[in-house]
Design a protein around this motif. Structure first.
Motif, PDB file in Angstrom:
ATOM      1  N   ALA A 259     -19.760   0.506  -5.049  1.00 35.88           N
ATOM      2  CA  ALA A 259     -18.615  -0.358  -5.300  1.00 35.88           C
ATOM      3  C   ALA A 259     -17.325   0.423  -5.046  1.00 35.88           C
ATOM      4  O   ALA A 259     -17.324   1.655  -4.987  1.00 35.88           O
ATOM      5  CB  ALA A 259     -18.657  -0.873  -6.736  1.00 35.88           C
ATOM      6  N   PRO A 260     -16.187  -0.272  -4.898  1.00 31.38           N
ATOM      7  CA  PRO A 260     -14.921   0.434  -4.694  1.00 31.38           C
ATOM      8  C   PRO A 260     -14.623   1.388  -5.848  1.00 31.38           C
ATOM      9  O   PRO A 260     -14.960   1.104  -7.001  1.00 31.38           O
ATOM     10  CB  PRO A 260     -13.887  -0.704  -4.645  1.00 31.38           C
ATOM     11  CG  PRO A 260     -14.663  -1.920  -4.289  1.00 31.38           C
ATOM     12  CD  PRO A 260     -16.017  -1.744  -4.899  1.00 31.38           C
ATOM     13  N   VAL A 261     -13.983   2.521  -5.535  1.00 34.89           N
ATOM     14  CA  VAL A 261     -13.663   3.489  -6.590  1.00 34.89           C
ATOM     15  C   VAL A 261     -12.702   2.890  -7.606  1.00 34.89           C
ATOM     16  O   VAL A 261     -12.642   3.340  -8.751  1.00 34.89           O
ATOM     17  CB  VAL A 261     -13.075   4.782  -5.999  1.00 34.89           C
ATOM     18  CG1 VAL A 261     -14.131   5.532  -5.221  1.00 34.89           C
ATOM     19  CG2 VAL A 261     -11.843   4.508  -5.143  1.00 34.89           C
ATOM     20  N   GLU A 262     -11.952   1.859  -7.205  1.00 35.02           N
ATOM     21  CA  GLU A 262     -11.088   1.181  -8.164  1.00 35.02           C
ATOM     22  C   GLU A 262     -11.911   0.602  -9.320  1.00 35.02           C
ATOM     23  O   GLU A 262     -11.425   0.498 -10.458  1.00 35.02           O
ATOM     24  CB  GLU A 262     -10.293   0.059  -7.478  1.00 35.02           C
ATOM     25  CG  GLU A 262      -9.223   0.531  -6.518  1.00 35.02           C
ATOM     26  CD  GLU A 262      -9.769   0.854  -5.134  1.00 35.02           C
ATOM     27  OE1 GLU A 262      -8.972   1.221  -4.252  1.00 35.02           O
ATOM     28  OE2 GLU A 262     -11.008   0.735  -4.921  1.00 35.02           O
ATOM     29  N   THR A 280      -5.743   5.172   0.904  1.00 38.90           N
ATOM     30  CA  THR A 280      -5.059   4.142   0.124  1.00 38.90           C
ATOM     31  C   THR A 280      -5.636   4.043  -1.284  1.00 38.90           C
ATOM     32  O   THR A 280      -4.993   3.513  -2.181  1.00 38.90           O
ATOM     33  CB  THR A 280      -5.184   2.776   0.815  1.00 38.90           C
ATOM     34  OG1 THR A 280      -6.554   2.533   1.123  1.00 38.90           O
ATOM     35  CG2 THR A 280      -4.376   2.742   2.086  1.00 38.90           C
ATOM     36  N   ALA A 281      -6.855   4.568  -1.489  1.00 42.33           N
ATOM     37  CA  ALA A 281      -7.430   4.554  -2.840  1.00 42.33           C
ATOM     38  C   ALA A 281      -6.577   5.358  -3.815  1.00 42.33           C
ATOM     39  O   ALA A 281      -6.562   5.067  -5.017  1.00 42.33           O
ATOM     40  CB  ALA A 281      -8.849   5.113  -2.807  1.00 42.33           C
ATOM     41  N   VAL A 282      -5.851   6.351  -3.311  1.00 40.97           N
ATOM     42  CA  VAL A 282      -4.971   7.135  -4.174  1.00 40.97           C
ATOM     43  C   VAL A 282      -3.923   6.234  -4.810  1.00 40.97           C
ATOM     44  O   VAL A 282      -3.645   6.309  -6.015  1.00 40.97           O
ATOM     45  CB  VAL A 282      -4.295   8.267  -3.370  1.00 40.97           C
ATOM     46  CG1 VAL A 282      -3.223   8.951  -4.201  1.00 40.97           C
ATOM     47  CG2 VAL A 282      -5.326   9.283  -2.915  1.00 40.97           C
ATOM     48  N   ARG A 286      -3.801   5.340  -8.847  1.00 39.81           N
ATOM     49  CA  ARG A 286      -2.626   5.675  -9.645  1.00 39.81           C
ATOM     50  C   ARG A 286      -2.173   4.477 -10.475  1.00 39.81           C
ATOM     51  O   ARG A 286      -1.777   4.616 -11.624  1.00 39.81           O
ATOM     52  CB  ARG A 286      -1.494   6.161  -8.743  1.00 39.81           C
ATOM     53  CG  ARG A 286      -1.683   7.588  -8.244  1.00 39.81           C
ATOM     54  CD  ARG A 286      -0.604   7.991  -7.264  1.00 39.81           C
ATOM     55  NE  ARG A 286      -0.851   9.339  -6.755  1.00 39.81           N
ATOM     56  CZ  ARG A 286      -0.408   9.799  -5.598  1.00 39.81           C
ATOM     57  NH1 ARG A 286       0.313   9.008  -4.805  1.00 39.81           N
ATOM     58  NH2 ARG A 286      -0.672  11.034  -5.226  1.00 39.81           N
ATOM     59  N   VAL A 287      -2.235   3.303  -9.872  1.00 36.42           N
ATOM     60  CA  VAL A 287      -1.877   2.090 -10.606  1.00 36.42           C
ATOM     61  C   VAL A 287      -2.797   1.898 -11.805  1.00 36.42           C
ATOM     62  O   VAL A 287      -2.358   1.573 -12.913  1.00 36.42           O
ATOM     63  CB  VAL A 287      -1.952   0.860  -9.669  1.00 36.42           C
ATOM     64  CG1 VAL A 287      -1.837  -0.436 -10.478  1.00 36.42           C
ATOM     65  CG2 VAL A 287      -0.861   0.926  -8.614  1.00 36.42           C
TER      66      VAL A 287
END
Length: 328
Positions: A259-262, A280-282, A286-287
């Motif tokens: 799954a996405p790291v988010e 862009t995952a950074v 951060r959010v």
């Protein structure tokens, strides 16, 4: 607020799938949204299963359709993530959806905005693509359709990325609607499905090696020199041989989330940190993690890591979100 009717989404990556859900939660599309995931992609199957176990927004349905892409009807909105896909572009030539919503697909989203605001007729082609005449013609036709949708107020870009102010203004000048989000739906969901790793340092894998943009030995030497136990979350396009080498290295534990790291890392705690090459995952992490006191750091890529395939303009594009940097 425009009138909102039924919508269909076509997604080909875990991030696209997550952002389609966020678009429904944010009200960018109406309450009747069918999200169709391309089949045979393990990361999409895992993400869909995990999303189905959460409290999805009202009116959202998840389905898988093999490799068949549904064609939106004239009364439907069309949600998609990869506007550079030849299949998407070919479908767009014969489709006339009521509204078009583009959701995030990594840095490609920023390139799309740049091309949307470039000279009319500039083909929608991926960076580093050597395209045939036929492919360029298809990309140019798709660009004209996208611009026409923008001029008529039928195009929305839904993104979590920090779009530079000048670019954002140019996008809105085309008539397109630019909507930003901060993963509000995901932040409202429990994170129990993904227990946080015990390691204090978490490294996000990269596709830059497999794409021939950085040298394998430089990257692996940096990774293996990190102090303390390391949790490693592979990129979905990493080379299996490289992953095998990482698995064999003492002190590095590979977590195959899919799954996405988010989704997989949103329960990290103070004292843990995330390291990543340009990605862009950074920005999204951060959010999600700044309020938790978790550091999310971009590694500044040294000059000798880059291969000749990484032009100066491409390097700049890849590192455009590296606001905070960790020494390699």
């Amino acid at each position: 607020m425009r009138e909102q009717g039924p919508a269909v989404a076509w997604v080909e990556s875990p991030l696209q799938l997550l952002c389609a859900v966020e678009a429904r939660y944010a009200g960018v599309v109406g309450p009747d949204l069918q999200v169709v995931a391309r089949g045979k992609l393990p990361g999409l199957r895992v993400t869909r299963t995990e999303l189905a176990a959460l409290a999805l927004p009202d009116g959202l349905r998840l389905s898988t359709a093999g490799d068949h892409m549904p064609r939106p009807g004239r009364r439907e909105s069309w949600v998609l993530g990869d506007a550079f896909s030849g299949r998407v572009q070919l479908t767009s030539l014969g489709a006339a959806p009521r509204h078009l919503v583009v959701v995030d697909d990594g840095l490609a989203t920023i390139r799309l905005l740049e091309l949307l605001t470039a000279r009319p007729g500039t083909p929608l082609l991926r960076a580093r693509t050597t395209a045939t005449w036929t492919r360029r013609a298809l990309g140019a036709a798709a660009s004209l359709r996208l611009r026409a949708a923008a001029r008529s107020g039928r195009l929305t870009i839904f993104t979590a990325l920090p779009v530079p102010a000048a670019l954002a203004a140019s996008v809105r000048d085309t008539g397109a609607e630019l909507v930003t989000h901060d993963f509000a739906w995901l932040r409202s969901q429990p994170a129990a499905a993904h227990p946080r790793p015990p390691e204090s340092t978490v490294v996000l894998g990269t596709s830059l090696v497999r794409n021939g943009l950085i040298h394998r030995d430089r990257y692996l030497s940096w990774l293996f020199a990190l102090e303390g136990p390391v949790a490693y979350y592979p990129h979905r396009r990493e080379d299996p041989g490289d992953l095998a080498a990482v698995r064999e290295h003492p002190g590095v534990t590979v977590y195959d989330g899919g799954a996405p790291v988010e989704m997989t890392l949103r329960d990290l705690r103070p004292g843990q940190r995330v390291l990543s090459l340009p990605s862009t995952a950074v920005t999204s992490l951060r959010v999600l993690l700044s309020a938790r006191g978790v550091r999310v750091e971009t590694v500044d890529v040294p000059d000798d890591w880059w291969t000749p395939s990484a032009t100066a303009s491409l390097r700049s594009h890849l590192q455009m979100f590296a606001h905070e940097r960790a020494a390699p």
